[in-house]
Scaffold this motif. Sequence first.
Motif, mmCIF file in Angstrom:
data_model
loop_
_atom_site.group_PDB
_atom_site.id
_atom_site.type_symbol
_atom_site.label_atom_id
_atom_site.label_comp_id
_atom_site.label_asym_id
_atom_site.label_seq_id
_atom_site.Cartn_x
_atom_site.Cartn_y
_atom_site.Cartn_z
ATOM 1 N N GLU A 144 4.498 -1.344 0.661
ATOM 2 C CA GLU A 144 5.948 -1.270 0.493
ATOM 3 C C GLU A 144 6.545 -2.676 0.375
ATOM 4 O OE1 GLU A 144 9.609 1.229 2.558
ATOM 5 O OE2 GLU A 144 7.799 0.820 3.729
ATOM 6 N N ARG A 148 4.899 -2.178 -4.142
ATOM 7 C CA ARG A 148 3.950 -1.290 -4.818
ATOM 8 C C ARG A 148 4.167 0.114 -4.271
ATOM 9 N NH1 ARG A 148 -1.701 -4.233 -4.123
ATOM 10 N NH2 ARG A 148 -2.403 -2.135 -4.703
ATOM 11 N N PRO A 150 4.414 3.223 -5.583
ATOM 12 C CA PRO A 150 3.512 4.347 -5.879
ATOM 13 C C PRO A 150 2.224 4.305 -5.043
ATOM 14 C CG PRO A 150 4.363 3.428 -7.917
ATOM 15 C CD PRO A 150 4.785 2.508 -6.802
ATOM 16 N N ASP A 151 1.695 3.102 -4.815
ATOM 17 C CA ASP A 151 0.500 2.973 -3.981
ATOM 18 C C ASP A 151 0.827 3.281 -2.519
ATOM 19 O OD1 ASP A 151 -1.057 2.226 -6.169
ATOM 20 O OD2 ASP A 151 -0.646 0.085 -5.865
ATOM 21 N N ILE A 153 3.105 5.295 -1.473
ATOM 22 C CA ILE A 153 3.277 6.751 -1.381
ATOM 23 C C ILE A 153 1.924 7.447 -1.255
ATOM 24 C CG2 ILE A 153 4.007 8.780 -2.705
ATOM 25 C CD1 ILE A 153 6.385 7.034 -3.681
ATOM 26 N N GLN A 154 0.890 6.873 -1.822
ATOM 27 C CA GLN A 154 -0.451 7.458 -1.687
ATOM 28 C C GLN A 154 -1.092 7.140 -0.338
ATOM 29 O OE1 GLN A 154 -2.737 6.208 -5.069
ATOM 30 N NE2 GLN A 154 -1.726 7.662 -6.453
#
Length: 174
Positions: A144, A148, A150-151, A153-154
């Motif tokens: 965060e 990044r 999207p990463d 969130i994974q």
Amino acid sequence: QKFPESQLRLRAVVEAAAAFGQITNWLQVDDLLGNTNGVFQRAAQLDPGNQVIVNGQLSLENSKYQQRDFPGVVAVYELLTNQWQTLNQIQQCRGTYLFYQAKMELGDYAMALAATTNLAQIAGAPTNQDWLARAWESQGAALEKLDRLPDAIQAWPKNLTNAPVMQKREAILK
């Protein structure tokens, strides 16, 4: 002080430092463990892999963090990595997590992210769910900060299964 040749001297210094840590007297911890001419530092030079020395290094790393001496945390962590094979899983997790926190405070998010990857590997073999959950939570925070999203969130959903309740809540909120 009265028995400089005692075989118990090193253990007494490390345990005294741990006791001072319990009462948050960090300056006394640093004095006992960080003094270059002191019992602990002399013993650390002679036998760095000694389990008592390793415990003292972890106490010193925590003391540095509590005093917001983040470069000091990094320096102690680097000393610990020289004895990595002598540390048990919990000690490796504690040392790595403090290193991660120091790197986050210093704004070195890339190194903090690398530390979370190491923490996940350490905690994952054999599985230690508390430390593994902390690793995924930390990884999400570092990603965060690196923007990044999207990463990140994974990373968060990895705490939705076997993590302690607080990490599950944090993962859901993120």
